[in-house]
Design an enzyme around this catalytic site. Structure first.
Site, mmCIF file in Angstrom:
data_model
loop_
_atom_site.group_PDB
_atom_site.id
_atom_site.type_symbol
_atom_site.label_atom_id
_atom_site.label_comp_id
_atom_site.label_asym_id
_atom_site.label_seq_id
_atom_site.Cartn_x
_atom_site.Cartn_y
_atom_site.Cartn_z
ATOM 1 N N LYS A 23 0.826 -1.209 0.000
ATOM 2 C CA LYS A 23 0.000 0.000 0.000
ATOM 3 C C LYS A 23 0.864 1.264 0.000
ATOM 4 C CE LYS A 23 -2.233 -0.878 3.839
ATOM 5 N NZ LYS A 23 -1.605 -2.133 4.276
ATOM 6 N N ARG A 98 -9.326 1.112 9.157
ATOM 7 C CA ARG A 98 -8.944 -0.254 9.528
ATOM 8 C C ARG A 98 -10.038 -0.947 10.321
ATOM 9 N NH1 ARG A 98 -3.127 0.761 9.154
ATOM 10 N NH2 ARG A 98 -1.894 -1.111 9.402
ATOM 11 N N ARG A 137 11.597 -5.806 4.068
ATOM 12 C CA ARG A 137 11.581 -4.347 4.293
ATOM 13 C C ARG A 137 12.506 -4.001 5.466
ATOM 14 N NH1 ARG A 137 5.745 -1.851 4.724
ATOM 15 N NH2 ARG A 137 5.699 -2.613 6.851
ATOM 16 N N ARG A 149 11.452 -0.315 11.280
ATOM 17 C CA ARG A 149 10.264 -0.017 12.083
ATOM 18 C C ARG A 149 10.192 -0.969 13.265
ATOM 19 N NH1 ARG A 149 5.182 0.366 8.127
ATOM 20 N NH2 ARG A 149 4.294 -0.659 9.941
ATOM 21 N N ARG A 160 -0.190 -8.367 13.671
ATOM 22 C CA ARG A 160 -0.727 -7.381 12.714
ATOM 23 C C ARG A 160 -1.638 -8.077 11.695
ATOM 24 N NH1 ARG A 160 4.710 -4.906 10.877
ATOM 25 N NH2 ARG A 160 3.514 -3.655 9.410
HETATM 26 P P1 AMP Z 1 0.978 0.821 8.986
HETATM 27 O O1 AMP Z 1 2.111 1.770 8.790
HETATM 28 O O2 AMP Z 1 -0.242 1.202 8.220
HETATM 29 O O3 AMP Z 1 1.380 -0.620 8.783
HETATM 30 O O4 AMP Z 1 0.553 0.938 10.531
HETATM 31 C C1 AMP Z 1 1.457 0.597 11.565
HETATM 32 C C2 AMP Z 1 0.712 0.486 12.891
HETATM 33 O O5 AMP Z 1 0.092 1.752 13.198
HETATM 34 C C3 AMP Z 1 -0.442 -0.506 12.889
HETATM 35 O O6 AMP Z 1 -0.027 -1.834 13.152
HETATM 36 C C4 AMP Z 1 -1.324 0.063 14.007
HETATM 37 O O7 AMP Z 1 -0.783 -0.233 15.290
HETATM 38 C C5 AMP Z 1 -1.177 1.563 13.793
HETATM 39 N N1 AMP Z 1 -2.193 2.083 12.848
HETATM 40 C C6 AMP Z 1 -1.987 2.627 11.604
HETATM 41 N N2 AMP Z 1 -3.132 3.015 11.032
HETATM 42 C C7 AMP Z 1 -4.115 2.694 11.927
HETATM 43 C C8 AMP Z 1 -5.527 2.819 11.903
HETATM 44 N N3 AMP Z 1 -6.169 3.343 10.848
HETATM 45 N N4 AMP Z 1 -6.214 2.378 13.002
HETATM 46 C C9 AMP Z 1 -5.576 1.858 14.072
HETATM 47 N N5 AMP Z 1 -4.255 1.694 14.138
HETATM 48 C C10 AMP Z 1 -3.512 2.108 13.082
#
Ligand code: AMP
Length: 207
Positions: A23, A98, A137, A149, A160
């Site tokens: 994404k 989400r 990654r 990260r 996740r």
């Molecule tokens: P991402 O970078 O999208 O993989 O997000 C990394 C982490 O941020 C996720 O595993 C969640 O802990 C948190 N996170 C990101 N976007 C959301 C969202 N829309 N709702 C809840 N938690 C989020």
């Protein structure tokens, strides 16, 4: 409304898919190609963690566990960013919504601010490939001398994926029922998938 200088109109879209589906990569390419703003709630949250804000402090441990941050925190952060003037040109929601509650809240927010959700693009990737991509990654970040990260490790990834399947995957039916879902097999080359996304988004900007 059409921008008379370019003949295009703002497009708002969601990139939906599990962690590691690509994404972020695809959103960055769409941003580059169409001048849309990539709005990643993960990036916004990581920024809040790094800045040590109240929201960041509350989110840090949740993110490191691989769970979802509370809708309240995510919505507040998203709403702030969406109010910035550059977002008027169209937005790519990356990693948001989400949960069904977030999707409902987004619908209300868009309606309130006079925007339309044009399309939800679902990137479909097999589970086995996701683990490989995420661990890759982390390795690439290390090779480039960047910090990986905190949540790009095998243990957190399992959580996740669980969170995705339990809380986010129901959005596929949610948006299908509203006629906004387009699913794209996303196991292939990055450029090939980008080509498909460009064709869809290009059609919308000219609509
Ligand atoms: P991402 O970078 O999208 O993989 O997000 C990394 C982490 O941020 C996720 O595993 C969640 O802990 C948190 N996170 C990101 N976007 C959301 C969202 N829309 N709702 C809840 N938690 C989020």
């Amino acid at each position: 409304m059409k921008d008379l200088s370019t003949g295009t109109r703002p497009v708002n879209l969601i990139l939906l898919g599990p962690p590691g589906a690509g994404k972020g990569t695809q959103a960055a390419m769409l941003q580059e190609a169409f001048g849309l703003v990539q709005l990643s709630t993960g990036d916004l949250l990581r920024g809040a963690v790094a800045a040590g804000t109240e929201a960041g402090l509350a989110a840090k441990a949740v993110m490191e566990r691989g769970d979802l941050v509370s809708d309240d925190i995510v919505l507040a952060i998203l709403q702030d960013r969406l109010a910035d003037p550059d977002c008027a040109n169209g937005v790519i929601f990356d990693g948001f919504p989400r949960t069904i509650a977030q999707a409902d809240a987004l619908g209300e927010l868009l309606a309130r601010t006079g925007r339309i959700l044009d399309v939800v693009l679902e990137l479909q990737v097999e589970d086995g490939a996701l683990v490989k991509r995420i661990l890759n990654r982390a390795k690439e970040a290390a090779a480039a001398g960047q910090p990986a990260r905190a949540d790009d490790n095998e243990d957190t990834l399992v959580q996740r994926l669980k969170a995705y399947n339990a809380q986010t995957a129901p959005l596929i039916d949610y948006y299908a029922a509203r006629g906004t879902l387009t699913s794209i097999p996303a196991m292939g080359e990055i450029t090939e998938i980008a080509g498909q996304l460009n064709a869809i988004v290009g059609g919308l900007t000219r609509a």
